[in-house]
Design a protein around this motif. Structure first.
Motif, PDB file in Angstrom:
ATOM      1  N   GLN A   7       0.806  -1.218   0.000  1.00  0.00           N
ATOM      2  CA  GLN A   7       0.000   0.000   0.000  1.00  0.00           C
ATOM      3  C   GLN A   7       0.840   1.270   0.000  1.00  0.00           C
ATOM      4  OE1 GLN A   7      -2.799  -0.184   3.216  1.00  0.00           O
ATOM      5  NE2 GLN A   7      -3.450  -2.238   2.673  1.00  0.00           N
ATOM      6  N   THR A   8       2.135   1.134   0.068  1.00  0.00           N
ATOM      7  CA  THR A   8       3.002   2.314   0.121  1.00  0.00           C
ATOM      8  C   THR A   8       3.361   2.779  -1.287  1.00  0.00           C
ATOM      9  OG1 THR A   8       5.032   1.021   0.202  1.00  0.00           O
ATOM     10  CG2 THR A   8       4.017   1.566   2.319  1.00  0.00           C
ATOM     11  N   SER A   9       3.916   3.960  -1.353  1.00  0.00           N
ATOM     12  CA  SER A   9       4.334   4.509  -2.641  1.00  0.00           C
ATOM     13  C   SER A   9       5.660   3.883  -3.086  1.00  0.00           C
ATOM     14  CB  SER A   9       4.513   6.024  -2.525  1.00  0.00           C
ATOM     15  OG  SER A   9       5.631   6.317  -1.713  1.00  0.00           O
ATOM     16  N   SER A  10       5.968   4.100  -4.338  1.00  0.00           N
ATOM     17  CA  SER A  10       7.235   3.623  -4.884  1.00  0.00           C
ATOM     18  C   SER A  10       8.414   4.225  -4.124  1.00  0.00           C
ATOM     19  CB  SER A  10       7.312   3.987  -6.360  1.00  0.00           C
ATOM     20  OG  SER A  10       8.544   3.616  -6.910  1.00  0.00           O
ATOM     21  N   ALA A  11       8.288   5.488  -3.746  1.00  0.00           N
ATOM     22  CA  ALA A  11       9.364   6.155  -3.005  1.00  0.00           C
ATOM     23  C   ALA A  11       9.572   5.512  -1.643  1.00  0.00           C
ATOM     24  CB  ALA A  11       9.050   7.637  -2.841  1.00  0.00           C
ATOM     25  N   GLN A  12       8.493   5.156  -0.975  1.00  0.00           N
ATOM     26  CA  GLN A  12       8.618   4.526   0.340  1.00  0.00           C
ATOM     27  C   GLN A  12       9.244   3.140   0.222  1.00  0.00           C
ATOM     28  OE1 GLN A  12       4.459   5.149   1.255  1.00  0.00           O
ATOM     29  NE2 GLN A  12       5.015   6.479   2.967  1.00  0.00           N
ATOM     30  N   ARG A  13       8.854   2.383  -0.807  1.00  0.00           N
ATOM     31  CA  ARG A  13       9.487   1.071  -1.008  1.00  0.00           C
ATOM     32  C   ARG A  13      10.951   1.255  -1.380  1.00  0.00           C
ATOM     33  NH1 ARG A  13       4.446  -0.010  -3.130  1.00  0.00           N
ATOM     34  NH2 ARG A  13       5.123   0.144  -5.271  1.00  0.00           N
ATOM     35  N   GLY A  14      11.259   2.344  -2.065  1.00  0.00           N
ATOM     36  CA  GLY A  14      12.651   2.658  -2.382  1.00  0.00           C
ATOM     37  C   GLY A  14      13.480   2.894  -1.134  1.00  0.00           C
ATOM     38  N   HIS A  15      12.873   3.502  -0.114  1.00  0.00           N
ATOM     39  CA  HIS A  15      13.578   3.709   1.157  1.00  0.00           C
ATOM     40  C   HIS A  15      13.917   2.377   1.815  1.00  0.00           C
ATOM     41  CE1 HIS A  15      13.325   8.005   1.107  1.00  0.00           C
ATOM     42  NE2 HIS A  15      12.009   8.004   1.082  1.00  0.00           N
ATOM     43  N   VAL A  16      13.012   1.407   1.711  1.00  0.00           N
ATOM     44  CA  VAL A  16      13.292   0.078   2.279  1.00  0.00           C
ATOM     45  C   VAL A  16      14.441  -0.573   1.513  1.00  0.00           C
ATOM     46  CG1 VAL A  16      12.347  -2.218   2.751  1.00  0.00           C
ATOM     47  CG2 VAL A  16      10.919  -0.192   3.091  1.00  0.00           C
ATOM     48  N   ARG A  17      14.430  -0.431   0.188  1.00  0.00           N
ATOM     49  CA  ARG A  17      15.544  -0.975  -0.612  1.00  0.00           C
ATOM     50  C   ARG A  17      16.868  -0.304  -0.232  1.00  0.00           C
ATOM     51  NH1 ARG A  17      11.438  -0.767  -4.595  1.00  0.00           N
ATOM     52  NH2 ARG A  17      10.923  -2.849  -5.347  1.00  0.00           N
TER      53      ARG A  17
END
Length: 68
Positions: free
Chosen positions: A8-18
């Protein structure tokens, strides 16, 4: 549950996890600690799994032609 939340998160937020997974991955020349290596791999795996459940709009990256 974590996969559903990440989906449910944005691409940017998933990018932070990466980015965090890359940050904790052992650097060349340093001793790799098994638990740290495993944690980074699991973080990347969770993101990959969440991509299957996320909407196409949330996977879009800024500047790729997405108008939403």
């Amino acid at each position: 549950m974590v996969v559903a939340l990440l989906a449910q998160t944005s691409s940017a937020q998933r990018g932070h996890v990466r980015d965090m997974a890359a940050y904790i991955t052992p650097r060349e020349g340093f001793t790799a600690h098994l638990l740290t290596t495993e944690a980074a791999a699991r973080m990347r795996h969770l993101i990959e799994r969440s991509d299957h459940f996320s909407s196409p709009a949330s996977r879009a990256t800024p500047g790729d032609g997405d108008t939403s």
